[in-house]
Structures are given as structure tokens and as C-alpha cells.
Design an enzyme around this catalytic site. Structure first.
Site, short mmCIF file in Angstrom:
data_model
loop_
_atom_site.label_atom_id
_atom_site.label_comp_id
_atom_site.label_asym_id
_atom_site.label_seq_id
_atom_site.Cartn_x
_atom_site.Cartn_y
_atom_site.Cartn_z
N CYS A 57 0.87 -1.19 0.00
CA CYS A 57 0.00 0.00 0.00
C CYS A 57 0.90 1.24 0.00
O CYS A 57 2.11 1.14 0.19
CB CYS A 57 -0.87 -0.01 1.25
SG CYS A 57 0.13 -0.02 2.76
N HIS A 87 4.48 -5.82 8.80
CA HIS A 87 4.33 -7.20 9.22
C HIS A 87 4.60 -8.16 8.06
O HIS A 87 3.72 -8.89 7.60
CB HIS A 87 2.93 -7.42 9.80
CG HIS A 87 2.76 -6.73 11.12
ND1 HIS A 87 1.63 -6.07 11.48
CD2 HIS A 87 3.62 -6.56 12.15
CE1 HIS A 87 1.77 -5.54 12.68
NE2 HIS A 87 2.98 -5.82 13.10
N HIS A 174 -2.12 -4.57 18.97
CA HIS A 174 -1.48 -4.17 17.72
C HIS A 174 -0.83 -2.79 17.88
O HIS A 174 -1.40 -1.89 18.49
CB HIS A 174 -2.54 -4.12 16.61
CG HIS A 174 -1.97 -3.95 15.23
ND1 HIS A 174 -1.49 -2.75 14.78
CD2 HIS A 174 -1.81 -4.82 14.20
CE1 HIS A 174 -1.06 -2.89 13.53
NE2 HIS A 174 -1.24 -4.15 13.16
N GLU A 176 -0.43 -0.27 15.97
CA GLU A 176 -1.18 0.91 15.51
C GLU A 176 -2.25 1.28 16.53
O GLU A 176 -2.43 2.46 16.87
CB GLU A 176 -1.82 0.64 14.15
CG GLU A 176 -2.61 1.85 13.65
CD GLU A 176 -3.50 1.54 12.46
OE1 GLU A 176 -3.04 0.85 11.52
OE2 GLU A 176 -4.66 1.98 12.47
N CYS A 281 -8.42 2.72 6.11
CA CYS A 281 -7.69 3.49 5.10
C CYS A 281 -8.14 3.07 3.70
O CYS A 281 -8.66 1.97 3.51
CB CYS A 281 -6.18 3.33 5.27
SG CYS A 281 -5.55 1.76 4.72
N SER A 312 -2.67 -7.72 9.99
CA SER A 312 -4.10 -7.59 10.20
C SER A 312 -4.87 -7.51 8.89
O SER A 312 -5.88 -8.18 8.69
CB SER A 312 -4.35 -6.32 11.03
OG SER A 312 -5.70 -6.03 11.11
N ASN A 313 -4.37 -6.70 7.95
CA ASN A 313 -5.13 -6.55 6.70
C ASN A 313 -5.15 -7.84 5.90
O ASN A 313 -6.14 -8.15 5.25
CB ASN A 313 -4.62 -5.34 5.91
CG ASN A 313 -3.34 -5.65 5.16
OD1 ASN A 313 -3.38 -6.13 4.04
ND2 ASN A 313 -2.19 -5.40 5.78
N SER A 373 1.48 -5.49 3.09
CA SER A 373 2.91 -5.50 3.42
C SER A 373 3.68 -6.56 2.62
O SER A 373 4.79 -6.93 2.99
CB SER A 373 3.08 -5.74 4.93
OG SER A 373 2.24 -6.77 5.36
S1 SF4 Z 1 -2.86 2.90 7.10
FE1 SF4 Z 1 -1.57 1.07 7.08
S2 SF4 Z 1 -2.51 -0.28 5.52
FE2 SF4 Z 1 -3.35 1.82 5.21
S3 SF4 Z 1 -2.06 2.76 3.65
FE3 SF4 Z 1 -1.23 3.34 5.66
S4 SF4 Z 1 0.33 1.76 6.12
FE4 SF4 Z 1 -0.96 0.97 4.48
#
Ligand code: SF4
Length: 393
Positions: A57, A87, A174, A176, A281, A312-313, A373
């Protein structure tokens, strides 16, 4: 006296200089060619459909780029990451190979940091306390926190400023979510992290009917702010989410809280007591939408989802697919052991599992996606492996 540290937030003006090493480390000509061919790849008995959005991303792309720029800019200084930059074990290993050290590795210590050291902050951000301690040590900092994460922070800080408790749909362990929660608390507010609908339902019940605060706190353990009093702090709530959660679940959880507040305080109470912001996001949303489109448009025998087991994603992409077709979440190409055996993480399992007889005989149609990732060169390795296994024998 605390020194004012040097913080780089927009790269180090070396993008061009690291472009080649990044391409060598993560690019794939095959994947680029498949994108040009309607995201379809055919070879013998294998037909493969690649999701229209997958892989790195914008936030990960930028964080990895900045890490390589940092190494180039400070060749004679010790460069650290606070922990995994993203990750994905393959990417983390490549970054270690650049001579960048991980403070989370055995033998490393925050206490040993000096003003001569350079520390890279990851895409998912760090807690307010950790940032403060790095500032106090006078380290040079390279902040790669993703703009979409900063957007979540902006929202929870506003909740705190306005007297709302942040309800964060996420995983409290996590990085974040811990960082986001710390922003809400630092701004003088409280937070509650809910993992899923079941946890949200428990909190919503408390909003509607009250309950035993001790039992509530026992249930939510470390997922609430210090001094959290459910009788008090669930009276005005603002919803946000970890950027990589399942978007449909986040929306549903926001609606659950809205209904609970309306049941307790009436529709007229909503204005004063409830707020919501979808902070998934756009990269996460695009990857989830692309998977749904792929599942709707193609008849697939099975789906392969590639990405770190702690991503996670990626786990959420696998969750979406598993509801529709046989799905295997693999961490790397080595998970495709043979035509008979695959090593993968089941959607609700915590451990890796081995499944036999995963690949149908004869012509096979496989869908493929990868988490935010996961670099394209790993996607290519998986495609080549699937090609070899599908056409074996
Ligand atoms: S919030 Fe996390 S998953 Fe979304 S674009 Fe940013 S780094 Fe990537």
C-alpha cells in the site's frame, strides 16, 4: 534539559538514489505483465486471477523507501527501527540485511540509545510515551507514520478534546491501535478497544442497562484507558477503527453503538453523545473491495492469500474469501509444499496448519491476492510455484 531532536517526516531527498535497490529487492516483471493482461495468467492447467488491488500500500511503500533512504543518508551511524517496519518477515529480513537493527530483537535495548543514533518509526506509528522517550534521548528520528494513521489520531484527539470516549475497533495489542489509544489518552480522554461484534455487544449492553464495573473491567483488561469507569466513560462515545480492520464489521460496530446510545438516551441524545468516523484506510478498503469483485466475477476453485500471519489486513482478506471459496492464507511461497500439502493459517486459528489434498487435479482456477505489506517479488514466487505444482505430473 531535553534536546530538540532532528525529525525527518518527508523522506531524506534520496528517493532517486534508492530506487534501483528497491526495485531489485521488491519488484516483479511477471506481476507487472499480469496487470497488463487483465490480471489473468494462464499456463497449462493453471488459470490464475490476480485481484485488481493487492500488495504494497502507499504507506508501506513510503516506509520502506524511507528506511533505505535513511541507511544511505547515515552510512556511519547506527540506524534502528523501533520494531518490525511492517508485518512481513521477508521485508524485515531485507531491511536487516541493509544493516538496520531492530530494537525489538533480543539483545537490543532502548536504554542504550544515544544522540548519535538514528531511529526509524514504523508506518503504523508508535505510542506517545515511546516517542517522548526517544526525544529525551536526543536520537535523530525518521518518522514514517502513514498519513492514514495520522488521520485516525486526529479524530480520536478531537473526541478527547470534546469529551468523548474513543471506541476503537481494533486489536488492543497491535502497534497501531496502541499508538492510537495513547493519542486519545494523551489528549485527556479515555478509550475502549473492541475486537469484534461480541465485545461491542458487551459494551453496548452496558450503555443500555449499566452493569457491574468490576466485571466489565475484568473482561476488557488492557483494552481500556487507565481509570476507565464504564458508568461514566460510556456516556459519550466516538467510534474510530484500526485502519486495517474488516470494513463491513467496523461499520456494523459503529451502528451497534449508535443504536445503544439512542436506546439509552433517545434519538435526541445522539447529537450530544455519539460520533463516528470511518477510519479504515483507502488502501485497505480497495483491497477488500477488489476481493469481493474477484469473488463475484470469477468462478474460482480456491483462493490463495499471501502475507504475514500477524498482518491484520491480510487476515481480513482471508476472512472475506473464506466465506465464499476454499481459502489458504500462506506466509510465503514455501507454504505451497507440494501438490498434496499446504501450510497455512486457518482464518480463526492461531497456529499454522497443514492441509492435505488442497490442489484439485486437472484444470484449476485459482484466485490470488496479497496483503498490504507483501512485495510483488513474493507474489511472483507464489505464481511460479502454483504454475509448477498445477502442471506437475
Ligand atoms: S494505514 Fe496502514 S494499511 Fe493503510 S495505507 Fe497506511 S500503512 Fe498501508
Amino acid at each position: 534539559m531535553t534536546q530538540s531532536p532532528l525529525i525527518f517526516r518527508k523522506g531524506l531527498d534520496l528517493k532517486h538514489e534508492v530506487a534501483q535497490v528497491l526495485a531489485d529487492s521488491y519488484h516483479s516483471d511477471l506481476v507487472a505483465a499480469i496487470k497488463e493482461s487483465d490480471h489473468r495468467f494462464e499456463s497449462g492447467r493453471l488459470t490464475l486471477h490476480l485481484a485488481r488491488e493487492f500488495g504494497f500500500c502507499y504507506g508501506v511503500d513510503r516506509a520502506v523507501d524511507y528506511a533505505y533512504q535513511t541507511r544511505k543518508r547515515f552510512p556511519d551511524r547506527t540506524v534502528y527501527l523501533t520494531g518490525e517496519i511492517i508485518h512481513n518477515p521477508h521485508v524485515n529480513d531485507q531491511i536487516r540485511a541493509q544493516g538496520i537493527r531492530f530494537l525489538s530483537d533480543p539483545g537490543e535495548s532502548f536504554d542504550a540509545l544515544t544522540p548519535a543514533d538514528v531511529v526509524i518509526l514504523p508506518a503504523f506509528g508508535i505510542t506517545v510515551d515511546l516517542l517522548q522517550s526517544l526525544v529525551e534521548r536526543g536520537c535523530t528520528l525518521v518518522d514514517t507514520t502513514c498519513g492514514s494513521v495520522l488521520n485516525v489520531w486526529k479524530n480520536v484527539k478531537r473526541y478527547s478534546d470534546d469529551g468523548y470516549t474513543s471506541i476503537i475497533h481494533g486489536k488492543y495489542w497491535h502497534e497501531e491501535t496502541r499508538a492510537t489509544a495513547s493519542q486519545a489518552y494523551e489528549a485527556g480522554g479515555h478509550f475502549l478497544v473492541v475486537l469484534d461484534r461480541a465485545e461491542a455487544e458487551t459494551a453496548c449492553d452496558y450503555i443500555r442497562r449499566g452493569g457491574d464495573p468490576a466485571r466489565f473491567l475484568e473482561r476488557f483488561g488492557r483494552a481500556v484507558s487507565p481509570g476507565f469507569d464504564p458508568g461514566l466513560h460510556l456516556g459519550r462515545v466516538g467510534c474510530a477503527n484500526q485502519t486495517t480492520m474488516l470494513s463491513s464489521e467496523s461499520l456494523e460496530i459503529g451502528e451497534m453503538f449508535r443504536r445503544a446510545v439512542a436506546d439509552r438516551y433517545g434519538e435526541s441524545g445522539l447529537n450530544e453523545r455519539f460520533r463516528a468516523f470511518d477510519t479504515i484506510c483507502s488502501a485497505t478498503q480497495d483491497r477488500q473491495d477488489a476481493i469481493l469483485r474477484l469473488l463475484d466475477e470469477r468462478r474460482l476453485d480456491l483462493m490463495i492469500v499471501l502475507g504475514g500471519y500477524n498482518s491484520s489486513n491480510t487476515c481480513n482478506l482471508a476472512r472475506i474469501c473464506a466465506g465464499r471459496v476454499p481459502t489458504f492464507h500462506i506466509a510465503d511461497p514455501a507454504g505451497l509444499v507440494s501438490t498434496d500439502e499446504i501450510r497455512h493459517k486457518p482464518v480463526d486459528g492461531k497456529q499454522e496448519a497443514v492441509t492435505q489434498g488442497w490442489l484439485p487435479a486437472g484444470n484449476t482456477v485459482i484466485g490470488l491476492t496479497s496483503g498490504a505489506s507483501t512485495p510483488d517479488n513474493l507474489v511472483e514466487a507464489v505464481i511460479r510455484r502454483l504454475e509448477g505444482l498445477s502442471n506437475a505430473g
